[in-house]
Scaffold this active site. Sequence first.
Site, PDB file in Angstrom:
ATOM      1  N   SER A   1       0.865  -1.183   0.000  1.00  0.00           N
ATOM      2  CA  SER A   1       0.000   0.000   0.000  1.00  0.00           C
ATOM      3  C   SER A   1       0.897   1.228   0.000  1.00  0.00           C
ATOM      4  CB  SER A   1      -0.856  -0.008   1.280  1.00  0.00           C
ATOM      5  OG  SER A   1      -1.483   1.235   1.483  1.00  0.00           O
TER       6      SER A   1
ATOM      7  N   TYR B   1      -1.992  -1.220  10.440  1.00  0.00           N
ATOM      8  CA  TYR B   1      -1.966  -1.346   8.973  1.00  0.00           C
ATOM      9  C   TYR B   1      -0.665  -0.778   8.416  1.00  0.00           C
ATOM     10  CZ  TYR B   1      -3.958  -1.095   4.205  1.00  0.00           C
ATOM     11  OH  TYR B   1      -4.207  -1.247   2.857  1.00  0.00           O
TER      12      TYR B   1
HETATM   13  P1  NAD Z   1     -11.391  -6.308   0.205  1.00  0.00           P
HETATM   14  O1  NAD Z   1     -11.939  -6.145   1.578  1.00  0.00           O
HETATM   15  O2  NAD Z   1     -12.254  -6.006  -0.964  1.00  0.00           O
HETATM   16  O3  NAD Z   1     -10.817  -7.792   0.008  1.00  0.00           O
HETATM   17  C1  NAD Z   1     -10.067  -8.421   1.002  1.00  0.00           C
HETATM   18  C2  NAD Z   1      -9.924  -9.880   0.683  1.00  0.00           C
HETATM   19  O4  NAD Z   1      -9.156 -10.487   1.725  1.00  0.00           O
HETATM   20  C3  NAD Z   1     -11.275 -10.636   0.638  1.00  0.00           C
HETATM   21  O5  NAD Z   1     -11.216 -11.618  -0.370  1.00  0.00           O
HETATM   22  C4  NAD Z   1     -11.339 -11.292   2.007  1.00  0.00           C
HETATM   23  O6  NAD Z   1     -12.135 -12.478   2.041  1.00  0.00           O
HETATM   24  C5  NAD Z   1      -9.876 -11.615   2.215  1.00  0.00           C
HETATM   25  N1  NAD Z   1      -9.547 -11.837   3.611  1.00  0.00           N
HETATM   26  C6  NAD Z   1      -9.666 -10.980   4.662  1.00  0.00           C
HETATM   27  N2  NAD Z   1      -9.282 -11.611   5.797  1.00  0.00           N
HETATM   28  C7  NAD Z   1      -8.903 -12.862   5.438  1.00  0.00           C
HETATM   29  C8  NAD Z   1      -8.427 -13.984   6.160  1.00  0.00           C
HETATM   30  N3  NAD Z   1      -8.225 -13.972   7.491  1.00  0.00           N
HETATM   31  N4  NAD Z   1      -8.160 -15.111   5.463  1.00  0.00           N
HETATM   32  C9  NAD Z   1      -8.364 -15.179   4.128  1.00  0.00           C
HETATM   33  N5  NAD Z   1      -8.811 -14.143   3.396  1.00  0.00           N
HETATM   34  C10 NAD Z   1      -9.086 -13.014   4.058  1.00  0.00           C
HETATM   35  O7  NAD Z   1     -10.058  -5.407   0.198  1.00  0.00           O
HETATM   36  P2  NAD Z   1      -9.174  -4.782  -0.982  1.00  0.00           P
HETATM   37  O8  NAD Z   1      -9.339  -3.325  -0.919  1.00  0.00           O
HETATM   38  O9  NAD Z   1      -9.383  -5.506  -2.258  1.00  0.00           O
HETATM   39  O10 NAD Z   1      -7.718  -5.077  -0.395  1.00  0.00           O
HETATM   40  C11 NAD Z   1      -6.856  -6.072  -0.918  1.00  0.00           C
HETATM   41  C12 NAD Z   1      -5.442  -5.717  -0.522  1.00  0.00           C
HETATM   42  O11 NAD Z   1      -5.083  -4.466  -1.090  1.00  0.00           O
HETATM   43  C13 NAD Z   1      -5.220  -5.581   0.987  1.00  0.00           C
HETATM   44  O12 NAD Z   1      -3.978  -6.126   1.342  1.00  0.00           O
HETATM   45  C14 NAD Z   1      -5.222  -4.077   1.178  1.00  0.00           C
HETATM   46  O13 NAD Z   1      -4.477  -3.687   2.303  1.00  0.00           O
HETATM   47  C15 NAD Z   1      -4.560  -3.626  -0.112  1.00  0.00           C
HETATM   48  N6  NAD Z   1      -4.814  -2.235  -0.460  1.00  0.00           N
HETATM   49  C16 NAD Z   1      -6.075  -1.782  -0.694  1.00  0.00           C
HETATM   50  C17 NAD Z   1      -6.262  -0.452  -1.025  1.00  0.00           C
HETATM   51  C18 NAD Z   1      -7.609   0.122  -1.315  1.00  0.00           C
HETATM   52  O14 NAD Z   1      -7.718   1.351  -1.449  1.00  0.00           O
HETATM   53  N7  NAD Z   1      -8.650  -0.673  -1.451  1.00  0.00           N
HETATM   54  C19 NAD Z   1      -5.169   0.414  -1.102  1.00  0.00           C
HETATM   55  C20 NAD Z   1      -3.910  -0.079  -0.847  1.00  0.00           C
HETATM   56  C21 NAD Z   1      -3.729  -1.409  -0.533  1.00  0.00           C
END
Ligand code: NAD
Length: 265
Positions: A147, A160
């Site tokens: 991130s 985080y």
């Molecule tokens: P999201 O909530 O849409 O998806 C998260 C996924 O992780 C889901 O499939 C969920 O089932 C899975 N998950 C959560 N806990 C789990 C566990 N204990 N075991 C197995 N699976 C688990 O989130 P997202 O926004 O798509 O985020 C995905 C990644 O991208 C994360 O690492 C997040 O930190 C990173 N990220 C997101 C953003 C953003 O703006 N959305 C920005 C930077 C980084």
Amino acid sequence: MTDQAAPNQNTVLVTGATSGIGRAVALGFARNNYAVAINGFGQENETSAILDELKASGATKAIHVPSDMSQAGDIETLISTTQEQLGSIDVLINNAGIQYTSLVEDFPAQKWDQVIAINLTSAFHTIRLALPMMKARNFGRIINIASVHGLVGSVQKAAYVAAKHGIIGLTKVVALESAEQNITANSVCPGWVLTPLVEAQLQANAKRDNVSSEQAVHNLLLEKQPSLRFVPLDELSQLCLFLASPGASSINGAALPIDGGWTAR
Ligand code: NAD
């Protein structure tokens, strides 16, 4: 000399791929005819719909392994099942992640442990378990979805930000230890992407500031992301595909922002 032409470099495991970024990235690899393993929570009908979508998009095989990424034993099952069913893990994408916001002094210790376990320790386990086979095959691409919060901080995100800075450090060490075996490890550092993880924060902000959801979106982007638009899911999937491609063989140990200018400030 490393062999750039190891056979069958076409299997991918994406953790946390039942939603958001992971799902989009898995679809991108499916469109490029990879055999795809996904992990993540979800109802059985939802995960089977995603598997159908992956196959319809071109995946040569699609499986779902419902391991809890906070549990080391579950992660062992995830890696062994994926290796058995796909034959290898050529591309490992550590994406599963959660968010929790609170001031440091109020941060519940149990939430700290959970965020560190899912956002950081899970990647240590997948990598340590997948590396021996990658080294034996003299090929591997490890992509850690970090991130912008792996590069800079923000208030109320202690666990985080610590986890994301940690995964960038882990990535660098893995890159150094595996570079001679035609394995690369890189971190992808997205800014705001509109997924359920961010929608939850938007709803909380709208309630806190007593504004409409449109105004909450505008405020969120204005504060951090100079492009004033969310990073499209497709751009993340394209960046991951590029990092897995032969053209990216020399990109190793990098932390690549894809953030609309967030970290340029
Ligand atoms: P999201 O909530 O849409 O998806 C998260 C996924 O992780 C889901 O499939 C969920 O089932 C899975 N998950 C959560 N806990 C789990 C566990 N204990 N075991 C197995 N699976 C688990 O989130 P997202 O926004 O798509 O985020 C995905 C990644 O991208 C994360 O690492 C997040 O930190 C990173 N990220 C997101 C953003 C953003 O703006 N959305 C920005 C930077 C980084």
